[in-house]
Design a protein around this motif. Structure first.
Motif, PDB file in Angstrom:
ATOM      1  N   PHE B 202     -18.670  -0.853  -9.049  1.00 35.58           N
ATOM      2  CA  PHE B 202     -18.979   0.431  -8.327  1.00 35.58           C
ATOM      3  C   PHE B 202     -19.583   1.567  -9.126  1.00 35.58           C
ATOM      4  O   PHE B 202     -19.813   2.495  -8.629  1.00 35.58           O
ATOM      5  CB  PHE B 202     -17.893   0.808  -7.436  1.00 35.58           C
ATOM      6  N   MET B 238     -11.339  11.035  -5.458  1.00 31.63           N
ATOM      7  CA  MET B 238     -10.959   9.759  -4.850  1.00 31.63           C
ATOM      8  C   MET B 238     -12.054   8.885  -5.565  1.00 31.63           C
ATOM      9  O   MET B 238     -11.830   7.544  -5.491  1.00 31.63           O
ATOM     10  CB  MET B 238     -10.825   9.845  -3.489  1.00 31.63           C
ATOM     11  N   GLN B 239     -13.182   9.229  -5.379  1.00 28.59           N
ATOM     12  CA  GLN B 239     -14.424   8.307  -5.604  1.00 28.59           C
ATOM     13  C   GLN B 239     -13.949   7.773  -7.162  1.00 28.59           C
ATOM     14  O   GLN B 239     -14.271   6.723  -7.610  1.00 28.59           O
ATOM     15  CB  GLN B 239     -15.625   8.972  -5.663  1.00 28.59           C
ATOM     16  N   HIS B 241     -11.282   7.657  -8.741  1.00 30.65           N
ATOM     17  CA  HIS B 241     -10.052   6.791  -8.852  1.00 30.65           C
ATOM     18  C   HIS B 241     -10.677   5.133  -8.131  1.00 30.65           C
ATOM     19  O   HIS B 241      -9.916   4.119  -8.327  1.00 30.65           O
ATOM     20  CB  HIS B 241      -8.829   7.410  -8.204  1.00 30.65           C
ATOM     21  N   ALA B 242     -11.640   5.519  -7.291  1.00 30.64           N
ATOM     22  CA  ALA B 242     -12.045   4.175  -6.465  1.00 30.64           C
ATOM     23  C   ALA B 242     -12.631   3.310  -7.681  1.00 30.64           C
ATOM     24  O   ALA B 242     -12.732   1.941  -7.526  1.00 30.64           O
ATOM     25  CB  ALA B 242     -13.099   4.440  -5.318  1.00 30.64           C
ATOM     26  N   THR B 243     -13.257   3.983  -8.677  1.00 26.93           N
ATOM     27  CA  THR B 243     -13.811   3.114  -9.737  1.00 26.93           C
ATOM     28  C   THR B 243     -12.814   2.215 -10.475  1.00 26.93           C
ATOM     29  O   THR B 243     -13.118   1.350 -10.983  1.00 26.93           O
ATOM     30  CB  THR B 243     -14.802   3.836 -10.750  1.00 26.93           C
ATOM     31  N   LEU B 245      -9.921   1.346  -9.376  1.00 34.13           N
ATOM     32  CA  LEU B 245      -9.331   0.298  -8.126  1.00 34.13           C
ATOM     33  C   LEU B 245     -10.156  -0.797  -7.829  1.00 34.13           C
ATOM     34  O   LEU B 245      -9.870  -1.932  -7.541  1.00 34.13           O
ATOM     35  CB  LEU B 245      -9.005   0.893  -6.813  1.00 34.13           C
ATOM     36  N   SER B 246     -11.641  -0.509  -8.266  1.00 35.73           N
ATOM     37  CA  SER B 246     -12.486  -1.526  -8.161  1.00 35.73           C
ATOM     38  C   SER B 246     -12.776  -2.521  -9.402  1.00 35.73           C
ATOM     39  O   SER B 246     -13.783  -3.167  -9.445  1.00 35.73           O
ATOM     40  CB  SER B 246     -13.967  -1.072  -7.344  1.00 35.73           C
ATOM     41  N   ALA B 247     -12.404  -2.028 -10.428  1.00 36.41           N
ATOM     42  CA  ALA B 247     -12.760  -2.642 -11.582  1.00 36.41           C
ATOM     43  C   ALA B 247     -12.229  -4.201 -11.786  1.00 36.41           C
ATOM     44  O   ALA B 247     -11.126  -4.485 -10.751  1.00 36.41           O
ATOM     45  CB  ALA B 247     -12.124  -1.858 -12.800  1.00 36.41           C
ATOM     46  N   ASN B 248     -12.385  -4.775 -12.594  1.00 40.73           N
ATOM     47  CA  ASN B 248     -12.102  -6.303 -12.680  1.00 40.73           C
ATOM     48  C   ASN B 248     -11.361  -6.447 -14.095  1.00 40.73           C
ATOM     49  O   ASN B 248     -11.889  -6.594 -15.199  1.00 40.73           O
ATOM     50  CB  ASN B 248     -12.956  -7.349 -12.404  1.00 40.73           C
ATOM     51  N   PRO B 250      -8.514  -4.927 -11.459  1.00 41.44           N
ATOM     52  CA  PRO B 250      -8.210  -3.466 -11.047  1.00 41.44           C
ATOM     53  C   PRO B 250      -7.085  -2.967 -11.659  1.00 41.44           C
ATOM     54  O   PRO B 250      -6.015  -3.511 -12.061  1.00 41.44           O
ATOM     55  CB  PRO B 250      -8.025  -3.716  -9.629  1.00 41.44           C
ATOM     56  N   PHE B 251      -6.842  -1.581 -11.688  1.00 47.37           N
ATOM     57  CA  PHE B 251      -5.988  -0.922 -12.024  1.00 47.37           C
ATOM     58  C   PHE B 251      -5.847   0.469 -11.379  1.00 47.37           C
ATOM     59  O   PHE B 251      -6.894   0.991 -10.702  1.00 47.37           O
ATOM     60  CB  PHE B 251      -5.567  -0.692 -13.310  1.00 47.37           C
ATOM     61  N   THR B 252      -4.956   1.253 -11.433  1.00 49.76           N
ATOM     62  CA  THR B 252      -4.635   2.471 -10.741  1.00 49.76           C
ATOM     63  C   THR B 252      -3.900   3.420 -11.544  1.00 49.76           C
ATOM     64  O   THR B 252      -3.002   3.171 -12.226  1.00 49.76           O
ATOM     65  CB  THR B 252      -4.261   2.505  -9.011  1.00 49.76           C
ATOM     66  N   PHE B 254      -2.869   6.262  -9.786  1.00 46.01           N
ATOM     67  CA  PHE B 254      -1.797   6.682  -8.915  1.00 46.01           C
ATOM     68  C   PHE B 254      -0.331   6.134  -8.873  1.00 46.01           C
ATOM     69  O   PHE B 254      -0.003   4.869  -9.354  1.00 46.01           O
ATOM     70  CB  PHE B 254      -2.305   6.160  -7.342  1.00 46.01           C
TER      71      PHE B 254
END
Lengths: 323, 323
Positions: B202, B238-239, B241-243, B245-248, B250-252, B254
């Protein structure tokens, strides 16, 4: 009266967004595992009355109510296919916490399609049942089959249906369904997915990425590689949830407890256990692991979160007619 | 000995990922607000000893230590610009919880660049200071200036620097910095952003989307529209943080408490108060609101989360030389 039992499924490569809302055609193929612990039993009877004389009736959660629009859509298709114009009486019982991300609509519509079509005198193939169930709920197209299932997105009504990938499942995969919240969802999955489609700038990348993950997931299933199934499933789940977080306005299905459990799962992995997390449009995580690791994993879950409830699921069967 | 004080900033349109790691050139422009409550004071002295004779020394958190690589990078540039080959003694004090997503590196490197260059006899423009600070930490390029600031991504060393958008700020915007976790971050922002760049499918959409959000954010700032600043800021955060969450994989960043507070902020909005959330690479949220709403908002925060700590920040000034 014909009664069917259908099981829920958990998507490992998610369905998230429709190319055609009216025809219920998704943007990408999805892959799921049918689960043996959560199911819906639905009976359908077509009475002597015509639909002009009497409206359909639906007995659910201990009371009579009007069928939902989605139910009517499925029943109308059944009557059209069977050339039948009779009132339907539907009785349904969910052995699934409703609307808590446990995909009760998947088992519900697979059961309704199966019981309804049989009650109408039809003898549909699993492909035809999958197409019919899809009109009630996308994920229901997969609950028609057991074990590992792939829903071919297709391009129109007749080309969009689920097929078996592997059933029965010869390796010891287990899904631990955790319940952190049984409240109904604030944003239903239908609304949430269309918000992502229309308002997340990341949505086109989601479709590409989910599609690219299908072949590795099929390979992991064919090889019985539980760790790889989990790893691919966790990545895909988080990518789906990243489409809601990136939407305008943003939202999330995660609850605080969801993150707490994800952190715990990551800690469990650092101790050498293979355990991965997936979740659908709701806060309740499902853990993917091997049967032999269930005791160690649940012990650690219980130590960290003494109030946490869970159900250990194994691969479940296809929809079945029951007496 | 020259001493400088620089303030942290909170990005409203985030910097997240470098086009050039060696030159510290970001993929997209970012927009921030400098905050008046968190700052770093740093003094630099160049001694009579040469760098060959004595290594640089750094006094931080009550003890002497070796300067970090990033500090050495900035000090080396200063010595090159000044034609100086002297040992530096740096003393620094952070009035910011370090590594808890409160961007202490932003204030630290803006203060170091300013104190260091002045101690070396240079009299740099804010543009030159911004470029210099950028080599320590990307967000430090913005902390050279006060109020609302935009960092022009640029394409090379000399074209990548921050400029003032609005300072002083004539409208009553406030940032409530909440502290849910003071533990150092597990994944530093440098590592986290490059993981997103390299492993999130993303990421390209993030760069496009963040870039498209600049003009609306500039307009909202020019109009003094606090609600719109908050809304655009929350979506952009949030966008970002969405990068992750969408990584491989994933991590956050939050924490469970982060989500709890976001839910609370959404509830506060349903009561008619304008309040939006942003957060950088850490779990601590910052709320964007108008000064007149601070009391109502913090009362509701305190009722829901009695242990929560916060600091109410107003727009802060540019970096300054202090005695």
């Amino acid at each position: 009266m014909t009664k069917a039992r259908a099981y829920t499924n958990i998507a490992l490569i998610k369905y998230w967004g429709k190319r055609s809302i009216t025809e219920m055609i998704p943007y990408n193929n999805s892959i799921s595992l049918t689960l043996d612990q959560f199911y819906t039993e639905t009976s359908v009877t077509f009475t002597e009355a015509t639909t002009q004389q009497k409206p359909d009736q639906f007995y659910f959660q201990g009371q009579w109510q009007a069928p939902t629009n989605k139910m009517t859509r499925v029943l109308t298709r059944i009557r059209q296919m069977a050339g039948l114009n009779r009132q339907a009486i539907i009785k349904s019982e969910n052995f699934v916490p409703t609307s808590a991300g446990l995909a009760s609509s998947a088992s519900a519509f697979a059961a309704l399609a199966t019981a309804g079509s049989r009650a109408a005198g039809l003898n549909l193939s699993s492909r035809e049942l999958s197409i019919l169930a899809r009109h009630g709920s996308g994920s229901a197209s997969r609950s028609v089959l057991g074990g590992f299932v792939e829903w071919q997105a297709g391009t129109d009504d007749q080309s969009s249906y689920a097929q078996s990938l592997l059933d029965p499942v010869p390796f010891p995969i287990v899904v631990i369904a955790l319940v952190v919240n049984t409240a109904p969802k604030k944003i239903l999955s239908t609304a949430g997915m269309q918000h992502s489609v229309e308002h997340s700038p990341f949505y086109p990348a989601w479709v590409k990425t989910a599609t690219a993950a299908l072949a590795p997931m099929r390979a992991a299933i064919a090889q019985g590689d539980i760790e790889q199934i989990g790893k691919l499933g966790e990545t895909n789940a988080m990518q789906m949830h990243a489409t809601t977080l990136s939407a305008n306005p943003p939202f999330t299905y995660f609850a605080p407890e969801t993150l707490q459990i994800w952190q715990l799962v990551q800690e469990i992995r650092t101790k050498g256990l293979s355990c991965y997390l997936t979740l659908d449009a709701g806060p309740n995580p499902k853990l993917i692991c091997a049967k032999q690791d269930v005791a160690s994993i649940t012990t650690q879950l219980h130590q960290a979160l003494p109030k946490l409830a869970w159900t250990v699921c194994q691969p479940g069967p296809a929809v079945q007619i029951i007496d």
